[in-house]
Design an enzyme around this catalytic site. Structure first.
Site, PDB file in Angstrom:
ATOM      1  N   LYS A 112       4.613  -9.814 -40.601  1.00  0.00           N
ATOM      2  CA  LYS A 112       5.834  -9.618 -41.393  1.00  0.00           C
ATOM      3  C   LYS A 112       6.055 -10.776 -42.353  1.00  0.00           C
ATOM      4  O   LYS A 112       6.428 -10.561 -43.507  1.00  0.00           O
ATOM      5  CB  LYS A 112       7.041  -9.425 -40.472  1.00  0.00           C
ATOM      6  CG  LYS A 112       6.977  -8.096 -39.743  1.00  0.00           C
ATOM      7  CD  LYS A 112       8.299  -7.696 -39.135  1.00  0.00           C
ATOM      8  CE  LYS A 112       8.190  -6.266 -38.594  1.00  0.00           C
ATOM      9  NZ  LYS A 112       9.262  -5.920 -37.674  1.00  0.00           N
ATOM     10  N   LYS A 194      -1.170   2.167 -37.319  1.00  0.00           N
ATOM     11  CA  LYS A 194      -0.233   2.580 -36.276  1.00  0.00           C
ATOM     12  C   LYS A 194       0.889   3.435 -36.869  1.00  0.00           C
ATOM     13  O   LYS A 194       1.352   3.148 -37.971  1.00  0.00           O
ATOM     14  CB  LYS A 194       0.357   1.294 -35.679  1.00  0.00           C
ATOM     15  CG  LYS A 194       1.225   1.496 -34.470  1.00  0.00           C
ATOM     16  CD  LYS A 194       1.890   0.197 -34.060  1.00  0.00           C
ATOM     17  CE  LYS A 194       3.127  -0.096 -34.893  1.00  0.00           C
ATOM     18  NZ  LYS A 194       4.023  -1.119 -34.349  1.00  0.00           N
ATOM     19  N   LYS A 197       7.601   3.706 -38.830  1.00  0.00           N
ATOM     20  CA  LYS A 197       8.589   4.129 -39.819  1.00  0.00           C
ATOM     21  C   LYS A 197       8.368   3.411 -41.161  1.00  0.00           C
ATOM     22  O   LYS A 197       8.431   4.026 -42.218  1.00  0.00           O
ATOM     23  CB  LYS A 197       9.979   3.798 -39.275  1.00  0.00           C
ATOM     24  CG  LYS A 197      11.104   4.237 -40.152  1.00  0.00           C
ATOM     25  CD  LYS A 197      11.771   5.464 -39.600  1.00  0.00           C
ATOM     26  CE  LYS A 197      12.994   5.831 -40.435  1.00  0.00           C
ATOM     27  NZ  LYS A 197      13.666   6.989 -39.909  1.00  0.00           N
TER      28      LYS A 197
HETATM   29  P1  AMP Z   1      10.220   0.017 -32.448  1.00  0.00           P
HETATM   30  O1  AMP Z   1      10.495   1.273 -33.187  1.00  0.00           O
HETATM   31  O2  AMP Z   1       9.281  -0.900 -33.168  1.00  0.00           O
HETATM   32  O3  AMP Z   1      11.464  -0.658 -31.951  1.00  0.00           O
HETATM   33  O4  AMP Z   1       9.390   0.441 -31.151  1.00  0.00           O
HETATM   34  C1  AMP Z   1       9.989   1.029 -30.023  1.00  0.00           C
HETATM   35  C2  AMP Z   1       8.971   1.259 -28.939  1.00  0.00           C
HETATM   36  O5  AMP Z   1       7.988   2.210 -29.369  1.00  0.00           O
HETATM   37  C3  AMP Z   1       8.186  -0.005 -28.556  1.00  0.00           C
HETATM   38  O6  AMP Z   1       7.973  -0.009 -27.155  1.00  0.00           O
HETATM   39  C4  AMP Z   1       6.887   0.151 -29.298  1.00  0.00           C
HETATM   40  O7  AMP Z   1       5.835  -0.512 -28.639  1.00  0.00           O
HETATM   41  C5  AMP Z   1       6.690   1.657 -29.266  1.00  0.00           C
HETATM   42  N1  AMP Z   1       5.900   2.138 -30.407  1.00  0.00           N
HETATM   43  C6  AMP Z   1       6.232   2.033 -31.714  1.00  0.00           C
HETATM   44  N2  AMP Z   1       5.288   2.597 -32.508  1.00  0.00           N
HETATM   45  C7  AMP Z   1       4.324   3.063 -31.664  1.00  0.00           C
HETATM   46  C8  AMP Z   1       3.083   3.746 -31.849  1.00  0.00           C
HETATM   47  N3  AMP Z   1       2.641   4.076 -33.070  1.00  0.00           N
HETATM   48  N4  AMP Z   1       2.348   4.076 -30.759  1.00  0.00           N
HETATM   49  C9  AMP Z   1       2.794   3.757 -29.511  1.00  0.00           C
HETATM   50  N5  AMP Z   1       3.956   3.118 -29.264  1.00  0.00           N
HETATM   51  C10 AMP Z   1       4.723   2.772 -30.319  1.00  0.00           C
END
Ligand code: AMP
Ligand code: TRP
Length: 328
Positions: A112, A194, A197
């Site tokens: 980031k 990955k 969003k």
């Molecule tokens: P975040 O939206 O970054 O707050 O992520 C929320 C949860 O979703 C966290 O536990 C991340 O590790 C998981 N996560 C986010 N993107 C992915 C992805 N593409 N594949 C698997 N887990 C994800």
């Protein structure tokens, strides 16, 4: 009792990467309101650029998505991070035992920070707040996706350092461990990065069947399958990994065989996936409609959750202050 804690940023609607990598596990793991804590981490969200009105909406939408996905307020404590001031309080305490070098080594920070001209401090200390989230509740099981494993390593390091200084005879904070799902890292529709969003390569958990099909149809598959008659390797195809998450076992086998033998073209394979996804997502969409129609229900659930969370959090801070020489 080994507590469970996890958090998610209020990015609006959940996407299927969040769902398969983490939230589906949250739903399975719900054990009771005193042992299972889930948090919409709105203070973490302040480290990205945002519009004030957007954040307000996204916090609410995330809460709706989580309830629709199956979080049950009778079996877990769901709350907004900012409603429990002890998160920020303990984060400050942890700032005083966290080595700067460990923070600078975090992959997410480096990623980031490298994309910004002027880097705010909150981006660097983000994992310190995350450690506070978890340790406030003495949680040891943390269901997350693979990208959070390094942050949890740092949470353990912070717990060890604080214990070594302030609780050397008997560790006060436990060392939290990640709980991963079989889909620990779902790739985006581009098949390159990955699902995330911020990269715009997601499928939203609440999107309609038509919206999902418009995204699946052009999605990346095994590049070896140029023509319908070219055989492919399911294991390297992102569509296949989604089949494994959404389709019945027998369907997954049929998909693998038809990919290897070029029995199906990729479009046929995607149509079958769209059907499987609809089976899982339709009930979630229906629940989201019901819940979305009662905004006060959502507010009440999160307020009750925050009240319960604060009780535990206050007790932790009392003990922390006492051990650190901040009481008379
Ligand atoms: P975040 O939206 O970054 O707050 O992520 C929320 C949860 O979703 C966290 O536990 C991340 O590790 C998981 N996560 C986010 N993107 C992915 C992805 N593409 N594949 C698997 N887990 C994800
Ligand atoms: N950093 C996590 C993410 O981006 C969100 C998060 C904040 C979290 N605090 C947490 C996850 C505590 C697990 C436990 O996904």
């Amino acid at each position: 009792m080994s507590r469970i804690f996890s958090g998610i940023q209020p990015s609006g609607e959940l996407h299927i990467g969040n769902y398969l990598g983490a939230v589906q596990n949250w739903v399975r793991l719900q054990e009771g309101r005193d042992s299972t804590f889930f948090c919409v981490v709105d203070l973490h969200a302040l480290t990205g650029n945002y519009e004030v009105a957007d954040l307000r909406r996204r916090r609410h939408e995330m809460a709706v998505s989580l309830l629709a996905a199956g979080l049950d307020p009778e079996r877990c404590t769901l709350f907004f991070q900012s409603a429990v001031p002890q998160h920020a309080e303990l984060a400050w305490i942890f700032n005083t035992v966290t080595p700067l070098g460990e923070l600078e080594r975090q992959t997410q920070y480096k990623d980031k920070a490298s994309r910004q001209e002027s880097v705010i401090t909150g981006l660097l200390t983000y994992p310190v707040l995350q450690a506070a989230d978890i340790l406030l509740y003495h949680a040891v099981r943390v269901p997350v996706g693979e990208d959070q494993v390094q942050h949890l390593e740092l949470s353990r390091e912070i717990a060890r350092r604080w214990n070594a200084r302030f609780a050397s005879d008997m560790p006060y904070f436990p060392e939290p461990q990640p709980l991963l799902t079989p889909v620990r890292r779902l790739m985006g529709l581009d098949g390159q990065a990955k699902m995330s969003k911020s990269l715009g390569n997601t499928i939203g958990l609440l999107e309609s069947r038509e919206q999902i099909w418009d995204k699946l149809r052009p999605a990346m598959t095994d590049p070896a399958r140029q023509r319908k008659t070219d055989p492919g390797t399911p294991e390297i195809c992102n569509i296949y990994s989604m089949h494994r998450a959404f389709s019945a076992e027998s369907t997954v086998e049929t998909v693998a065989v038809n990919c290897r033998t070029a029995g199906w073209g990729c479009i046929e394979c995607k149509k079958v996936l769209a059907d499987s996804m609809e089976g899982v997502l339709l009930p979630i969409r229906r629940r989201a409609m019901e819940i979305g129609a009662q905004p006060s229900y959502v507010t009440d659930v999160l307020e009750e959750g925050a009240t319960r969370a604060r009780t535990t959090a206050q007790e932790t801070m009392r003990q922390v202050y006492e051990r650190m020489g901040l009481t008379d």
